[in-house]
Scaffold this motif. Structure first.
Motif, PDB file in Angstrom:
ATOM      1  N   ASP A 257       0.820  -1.217   0.000  1.00  0.00           N
ATOM      2  CA  ASP A 257       0.000   0.000   0.000  1.00  0.00           C
ATOM      3  C   ASP A 257       0.851   1.264   0.000  1.00  0.00           C
ATOM      4  OD1 ASP A 257      -2.465  -1.381   0.127  1.00  0.00           O
ATOM      5  OD2 ASP A 257      -2.240  -1.630   2.297  1.00  0.00           O
ATOM      6  N   LEU A 258       2.149   1.133   0.265  1.00  0.00           N
ATOM      7  CA  LEU A 258       3.016   2.305   0.357  1.00  0.00           C
ATOM      8  C   LEU A 258       3.402   2.795  -1.035  1.00  0.00           C
ATOM      9  CD1 LEU A 258       5.415   1.210   3.256  1.00  0.00           C
ATOM     10  CD2 LEU A 258       3.413   2.728   3.391  1.00  0.00           C
ATOM     11  N   ASP A 259       3.300   4.101  -1.209  1.00  0.00           N
ATOM     12  CA  ASP A 259       3.696   4.731  -2.469  1.00  0.00           C
ATOM     13  C   ASP A 259       5.098   5.315  -2.405  1.00  0.00           C
ATOM     14  OD1 ASP A 259       1.062   4.540  -3.929  1.00  0.00           O
ATOM     15  OD2 ASP A 259       0.436   5.646  -2.136  1.00  0.00           O
ATOM     16  N   ALA A 260       5.615   5.514  -1.193  1.00  0.00           N
ATOM     17  CA  ALA A 260       6.958   6.073  -1.039  1.00  0.00           C
ATOM     18  C   ALA A 260       7.543   5.625   0.290  1.00  0.00           C
ATOM     19  CB  ALA A 260       6.929   7.595  -1.108  1.00  0.00           C
ATOM     20  N   LEU A 261       8.849   5.417   0.305  1.00  0.00           N
ATOM     21  CA  LEU A 261       9.587   5.051   1.513  1.00  0.00           C
ATOM     22  C   LEU A 261      10.818   5.930   1.603  1.00  0.00           C
ATOM     23  CD1 LEU A 261      10.282   3.261   3.956  1.00  0.00           C
ATOM     24  CD2 LEU A 261      11.370   1.665   2.362  1.00  0.00           C
ATOM     25  N   LEU A 262      10.924   6.669   2.712  1.00  0.00           N
ATOM     26  CA  LEU A 262      12.073   7.537   2.967  1.00  0.00           C
ATOM     27  C   LEU A 262      12.777   7.025   4.217  1.00  0.00           C
ATOM     28  CD1 LEU A 262       9.905   9.274   1.360  1.00  0.00           C
ATOM     29  CD2 LEU A 262      11.006  11.279   2.366  1.00  0.00           C
ATOM     30  N   ILE A 263      14.088   6.864   4.141  1.00  0.00           N
ATOM     31  CA  ILE A 263      14.868   6.399   5.287  1.00  0.00           C
ATOM     32  C   ILE A 263      16.058   7.320   5.505  1.00  0.00           C
ATOM     33  CG2 ILE A 263      16.247   4.527   6.266  1.00  0.00           C
ATOM     34  CD1 ILE A 263      14.608   2.523   4.793  1.00  0.00           C
TER      35      ILE A 263
ATOM     36  N   THR B 163      16.721   1.867   1.735  1.00  0.00           N
ATOM     37  CA  THR B 163      15.373   1.713   1.181  1.00  0.00           C
ATOM     38  C   THR B 163      15.293   0.516   0.238  1.00  0.00           C
ATOM     39  OG1 THR B 163      15.919   3.288  -0.584  1.00  0.00           O
ATOM     40  CG2 THR B 163      14.778   4.159   1.366  1.00  0.00           C
ATOM     41  N   SER B 164      16.363   0.252  -0.516  1.00  0.00           N
ATOM     42  CA  SER B 164      16.367  -0.889  -1.432  1.00  0.00           C
ATOM     43  C   SER B 164      16.209  -2.202  -0.671  1.00  0.00           C
ATOM     44  CB  SER B 164      17.667  -0.905  -2.244  1.00  0.00           C
ATOM     45  OG  SER B 164      17.763  -2.070  -3.040  1.00  0.00           O
ATOM     46  N   TYR B 165      16.926  -2.332   0.447  1.00  0.00           N
ATOM     47  CA  TYR B 165      16.891  -3.554   1.235  1.00  0.00           C
ATOM     48  C   TYR B 165      15.540  -3.725   1.937  1.00  0.00           C
ATOM     49  CZ  TYR B 165      21.952  -3.702   0.554  1.00  0.00           C
ATOM     50  OH  TYR B 165      23.211  -3.746  -0.003  1.00  0.00           O
TER      51      TYR B 165
ATOM     52  N   LEU C  37      11.606   5.498  -3.648  1.00  0.00           N
ATOM     53  CA  LEU C  37      12.585   5.192  -2.606  1.00  0.00           C
ATOM     54  C   LEU C  37      13.559   6.351  -2.493  1.00  0.00           C
ATOM     55  CD1 LEU C  37      13.437   1.462  -3.464  1.00  0.00           C
ATOM     56  CD2 LEU C  37      11.607   2.340  -1.989  1.00  0.00           C
ATOM     57  N   GLN C  38      13.727   6.868  -1.276  1.00  0.00           N
ATOM     58  CA  GLN C  38      14.632   7.996  -1.071  1.00  0.00           C
ATOM     59  C   GLN C  38      15.410   7.810   0.218  1.00  0.00           C
ATOM     60  OE1 GLN C  38      12.819  11.872  -1.276  1.00  0.00           O
ATOM     61  NE2 GLN C  38      14.707  12.939  -0.802  1.00  0.00           N
ATOM     62  N   ASP C  39      16.740   7.863   0.115  1.00  0.00           N
ATOM     63  CA  ASP C  39      17.620   7.745   1.272  1.00  0.00           C
ATOM     64  C   ASP C  39      18.225   9.098   1.606  1.00  0.00           C
ATOM     65  OD1 ASP C  39      18.245   4.590   1.816  1.00  0.00           O
ATOM     66  OD2 ASP C  39      17.776   4.974  -0.285  1.00  0.00           O
ATOM     67  N   LEU C  40      18.175   9.466   2.878  1.00  0.00           N
ATOM     68  CA  LEU C  40      18.771  10.708   3.352  1.00  0.00           C
ATOM     69  C   LEU C  40      19.923  10.360   4.284  1.00  0.00           C
ATOM     70  CD1 LEU C  40      15.526  11.269   2.945  1.00  0.00           C
ATOM     71  CD2 LEU C  40      16.135  13.495   3.895  1.00  0.00           C
ATOM     72  N   VAL C  41      21.124  10.799   3.939  1.00  0.00           N
ATOM     73  CA  VAL C  41      22.295  10.512   4.759  1.00  0.00           C
ATOM     74  C   VAL C  41      23.026  11.827   5.063  1.00  0.00           C
ATOM     75  CG1 VAL C  41      22.591   8.201   3.818  1.00  0.00           C
ATOM     76  CG2 VAL C  41      23.758  10.110   2.737  1.00  0.00           C
ATOM     77  N   GLY C  42      23.803  11.817   6.140  1.00  0.00           N
ATOM     78  CA  GLY C  42      24.643  12.965   6.443  1.00  0.00           C
ATOM     79  C   GLY C  42      24.004  14.023   7.305  1.00  0.00           C
ATOM     80  N   LEU C  43      22.783  13.791   7.812  1.00  0.00           N
ATOM     81  CA  LEU C  43      22.111  14.794   8.639  1.00  0.00           C
ATOM     82  C   LEU C  43      22.269  14.514  10.131  1.00  0.00           C
ATOM     83  CD1 LEU C  43      18.846  15.307   6.559  1.00  0.00           C
ATOM     84  CD2 LEU C  43      20.834  16.820   6.695  1.00  0.00           C
ATOM     85  N   GLY C  44      22.920  13.424  10.473  1.00  0.00           N
ATOM     86  CA  GLY C  44      23.245  13.157  11.865  1.00  0.00           C
ATOM     87  C   GLY C  44      22.026  12.943  12.744  1.00  0.00           C
ATOM     88  N   CYS C  45      22.177  13.309  14.017  1.00  0.00           N
ATOM     89  CA  CYS C  45      21.127  13.067  15.014  1.00  0.00           C
ATOM     90  C   CYS C  45      19.843  13.831  14.720  1.00  0.00           C
ATOM     91  CB  CYS C  45      21.633  13.450  16.401  1.00  0.00           C
ATOM     92  SG  CYS C  45      22.987  12.437  17.022  1.00  0.00           S
TER      93      CYS C  45
END
Length: 344
Positions: free
Chosen positions: A101-107, A119-121, A134-142
């Motif tokens: 049912d999900l149209d988007a996944l952000l991690i 997100t791929s895994y 699928l969208q991955d966000l990295v580098g933003l820390g805590c």
């Protein structure tokens, strides 16, 4: 955007701070530390510094400081998707939804790097549709959880009929490093593993609660006060003693810009005992007790922590039009801070 579900997950293996000291005592790394460093470790892990227990996903945690960068990456690749999937599975069950049912996944994450990303895994493990965003966000820390929610709000603005999931997941045990730098020592005593998943739609969910009024404040001049660097192929956390006051100063900017809507509760990232003590006068008379309880029971899990604090706050209170919104705030690498409102 409206909340449909919020769920959290931690690894099953739990350690008291005293047990963490016992692990250090038995580790070969102890012999490589100066006496002053061992005394700092003993003081933090055997004293009362706001943390009682932490959870670690890495197996054989007593060997963690002697693992190679390749071994640590293998741990992240195995444990990161698994913990994220556990949190999202629980959120889907709460919302009575299927992964399809999900149209988007952000991690978001900062404790490991994979390409393709987490997100791929997770999409493979849970069976998302092959046309899901699928969208991955990295580098933003805590501080990453709130910017990730902001990105989700943009997806929903573009596709109002979508169902969007967000996950904040960190395997901090896969980046544990130990040497004689005080900031590195404190990091080893502070951080832990966890994941938090939320599901959002543009229409009201069971609670009618929504996230809105996103704000951010960043100070690149203070970047080196809190960031990862690479040392011998491993991630090594730089943690300056000024971080509690930096957090308080950045949160002050956001608090001053919060606008006229009433606030019922403040939900802050539990970055550490000293951090919460520095924040307390900024948001007084609002209590940070929920954040302190999360810190006590789980340690600093980095990006998921603010959502754990939101879950903890929702156990005893709900935002209402009469009482006001919850005001969420997170902060971390950048140096940056982020806020949003959560209410009706």
């Amino acid at each position: 955007m409206f909340l449909q579900a919020l769920a959290t997950a931690v690894p099953p293996t739990q350690f008291s701070q005293s047990q963490c000291w016992d692990i250090v005592e038995k580790s070969p790394v102890r012999a490589r530390l100066q006496k002053r460093s061992r005394l700092i470790l003993h003081s933090i892990l055997r004293g009362d510094h706001g943390i009682a227990t932490r959870h670690f996903a890495a197996p054989d945690i007593e060997k963690i400081f002697d693992r190679s960068s390749d071994e640590l990456n293998v741990i992240f690749r195995a444990e990161g998707p698994a913990l994220a999937a556990r949190a999202l599975t629980a959120a889907l069950a709460q919302a009575n939804l299927k992964a399809s049912d999900l149209d988007a996944l952000l991690i978001c994450t900062c404790t490991g790097y994979l390409c393709p990303g987490l997100t791929s895994y997770v999409s493979e493990q849970l069976g998302l549709r092959t046309d899901a965003i699928l969208q991955d966000l990295v580098g933003l820390g805590c501080g990453a959880a709130i910017p990730t929610l902001r990105a989700a709000s943009h997806v929903l603005a573009a596709q109002p009929g979508a169902t969007v999931a967000c996950i904040a997941v960190e395997i901090c045990s896969a980046v544990f490093f130990l040497d004689d730098d005080p900031g590195v020592i404190i990091s080893a005593c502070l951080f832990s593993d966890g994941a938090a998943a939320t599901i959002w739609r543009a229409k009201p969910g069971p609670t009618g609660l929504r996230a809105f009024d996103f704000q951010t404040h960043h100070r690149p001049a203070d970047r080196d006060k809190l960031r990862f660097e690479h040392r011998d192929g491993k991630l090594r956390n730089l943690l300056d003693r000024a971080v509690p006051q930096l957090a308080a100063s950045a949160v002050t900017e956001l608090w001053a810009a919060r606008g006229p809507r009433p606030v019922a509760r403040v939900v802050a990232h539990p970055g550490g005992r000293d951090v919460l003590e520095a924040l307390a006068p900024v948001v007084a008379p609002y209590s940070l007790d929920a954040s302190a309880r999360v810190l006590r029971d789980f340690g600093n899990m980095s990006s998921p922590s603010v959502l754990f604090a939101l879950e903890e706050t929702l156990r005893t209170a709900t935002p209402t039009a009469a009482d006001g919104d919850f005001w969420l705030v997170s902060f971390g690498a950048g140096f940056s801070a982020h806020s949003c409102r959560f209410g009706v």
